[in-house]
Write a protein that holds these residues in place. Sequence first.
Motif, PDB file in Angstrom:
ATOM      1  N   LYS A  95       0.735   4.186  -2.550  1.00 51.17           N
ATOM      2  CA  LYS A  95       0.179   5.956  -2.343  1.00 51.17           C
ATOM      3  C   LYS A  95       1.511   6.419  -3.007  1.00 51.17           C
ATOM      4  CE  LYS A  95      -0.854   8.754   1.361  1.00 51.17           C
ATOM      5  NZ  LYS A  95       0.109  10.086   0.749  1.00 51.17           N
ATOM      6  N   ASP A  96       2.765   5.847  -2.814  1.00 51.24           N
ATOM      7  CA  ASP A  96       3.781   7.287  -3.278  1.00 51.24           C
ATOM      8  C   ASP A  96       3.630   7.461  -4.760  1.00 51.24           C
ATOM      9  OD1 ASP A  96       6.651   8.150  -2.681  1.00 51.24           O
ATOM     10  OD2 ASP A  96       6.845   6.916  -4.354  1.00 51.24           O
ATOM     11  N   THR A 155       0.694   7.054  -6.482  1.00 52.88           N
ATOM     12  CA  THR A 155       0.067   7.583  -7.181  1.00 52.88           C
ATOM     13  C   THR A 155       0.377   9.020  -6.681  1.00 52.88           C
ATOM     14  OG1 THR A 155      -1.878   5.886  -6.323  1.00 52.88           O
ATOM     15  CG2 THR A 155      -2.703   7.656  -6.327  1.00 52.88           C
ATOM     16  N   ASP A 156       0.639   9.460  -5.398  1.00 54.41           N
ATOM     17  CA  ASP A 156       0.927  11.054  -5.368  1.00 54.41           C
ATOM     18  C   ASP A 156       2.233  11.826  -7.140  1.00 54.41           C
ATOM     19  OD1 ASP A 156      -0.649  10.551  -2.991  1.00 54.41           O
ATOM     20  OD2 ASP A 156       1.611  10.787  -2.114  1.00 54.41           O
ATOM     21  N   PRO A 172       0.570  -1.187  -0.188  1.00 54.75           N
ATOM     22  CA  PRO A 172      -0.199  -0.095   0.180  1.00 54.75           C
ATOM     23  C   PRO A 172       0.623   1.514   0.027  1.00 54.75           C
ATOM     24  CG  PRO A 172      -0.778  -1.754   1.791  1.00 54.75           C
ATOM     25  CD  PRO A 172       0.279  -2.155   0.913  1.00 54.75           C
ATOM     26  N   GLU A 173       2.326   1.631   0.842  1.00 48.53           N
ATOM     27  CA  GLU A 173       2.482   3.058   0.833  1.00 48.53           C
ATOM     28  C   GLU A 173       3.333   3.093  -0.360  1.00 48.53           C
ATOM     29  OE1 GLU A 173       2.262   0.271   4.681  1.00 48.53           O
ATOM     30  OE2 GLU A 173       2.963  -0.211   3.030  1.00 48.53           O
TER      31      GLU A 173
END
Length: 639
Positions: free
Chosen positions: A287-288, A290-291, A283-284
């Motif tokens: 998220k990274d 995606t950002d 997930p980390e």
Amino acid sequence: MVLSLIFKVRRSVGKKAKFAGSVALLLLLYLIYATSANISKAPSHTNKKETNMLYRMANSVSPFAFLDGNRETVLGGETLMKSLLSNRKFTNKERETLKDWPNAKKLDQCRYLVYSIYQQDANWSNEGMCTYHSNDELDDSLLALMGERLRIYDYCFITGKLNVKDVFNDYLTENNSITASDFQKRMFPFLRSDSEESNELFWPIVTNLKTGEVQPRPKVSVSPKEFNSQFWKYWKQSSHGKGIVLTMGERDVDMFKKQLRVLDHLGNKLPIQLVTAGSEYSPEFLKDLTDFLKTTNQEVYLVEASPILDPEFVSKYIVFFFHKWIAILLNTFEELVLIDADVVPFVPLKSFFKSEGYKTTGLLLFKDRNMKGEHTFTYCMESLKYMEPSRQETEYIQTNLLIDSTKELPSPTSSEEAAVYNHFFKDLRLHHVDSGLVTVNKNEKMNGLLMSFMLHLNGKIQRCVYGDKEFFWLGQLFAGQDYSIHPMDAGVAGGIDRSNPNSSPKEYFICSAQISHIDENQKLLWQNGGSNFCEVSNSATSDFEKDPSYFRGRYQSMESLKTLYDSPVKFDGVIIPDASANPWLQLKECSNYMYCAFNVEDHQNSKLDSGFMKRFDKGTMDELNKISEIWNQGLTAKI
């Protein structure tokens, strides 16, 4: 033979059935006479082309051996003698198909071919060849059977376009519990098993990473059971559009981010699919990524293929390079450019769809460095001969390869494809293509891609090449499909230096950890290996630790070496060496990934060939160096 058979029959007759036995003897003699008289009139199927006779014979467990033996029996006349010696009983339909095979309907042919596979081995599966058994006869037999089965699959269902359920709704399969789902799972063991009651469509989970939106599964006109049991047929029908495809590990994310920045600079509008075999991204990580995507103009989709794949098979076999086959097969595009995360494009990726080689064949590959001193093994060539069709296969389904061991190649070879074939199979040269960027029409080349994947999975053959590279063309070759290898040799681009300023003739060189590719107009298209002097993580530290005297003598300290490794590639020009006169020189720098290419500009009085060198004009140099700067700039800054 006839008398011994009669005596066997007489002994089998009971004392109370002497009269019946005598009648049986008379009938038997009559049948033997009648059928033997007709044997000479039976149609022959031995009018084979001369080239066919150069192929190997099918081995005893081949479905073509089973087919050929039964056809010989039928064409020779089903005498009572043969029937008594054999357990095989032919139905009228079966006899009709076998007798007139060349004119039989493809549906009837394919029913018999599938039936033959199961008759030869009721427990067959192509997964058996994924294990290296250290037994040449067994390993080579499993390899040959895999090749035959995949070409049968193509003949019937991919190129042949038959409906699988029609083949499995037949007298030959109904009594043998053979189903379309069972057949597909045995043929492609990496696919998930599909139960008869399944209502879940084989379809990946496709997520727009920028928005988080999960794309809906398509509406299909058939049931999930039919879709799943004929997966490749419906997958092809559902694949559409053009795009960019890649797969990577979490450790590659920084290079991917750099690549996205370069694609922004080049104005890329093609969608990008990041394909995975399962839920291996944390997930980390997601998220990274995606950002970061919110700072780019690129549309990136995560394609999770786990709903299609067998989880046990994936955990056992799908590691490292094997993920590329999942990516190239299970993306949703019809046409795609497959790239590695460390590929730096210098032209828009959509331009590769316009390349002549791609337009002609549907698959474009680029050459690797011409490393004449690195070789594969003789046993590899001996084993790969079993991937060529047998005499029986060429007769019954007309398999024809673009190049094979029965064809005499001209010297010099007339095409890049023939030259690469010759260098691999005759010279045992190890490196031929660079698979960092592959342009392919997935729908047109489906069977060849499946063949490539299965070849790479083979426990014996995967030891014969480096990674996935050569399997891209070997799969197409053994699937009987064409392909294109770009005519320009691989080179190296960067800063041009002179070996000795006072030497005559002038000798120039470029050293780089990258491999570069140009077109026929000497335009730099792309390079593999990023655009830092050295892209290998922590290489300065590991290099200094491995050979401190070498690196201290050249660079004084580890810090200065690290500064060099982290610096951007600066482009003056490109060199493609003539490897016959000026072989590539491998250096210890960048964890042994550093290579130098040489060129002699004035070679009239030199024993060294000139090879090829081009100095870029200022406009070209500025654009290439701009892309290199973009690759190397901070990842958090917007362009």
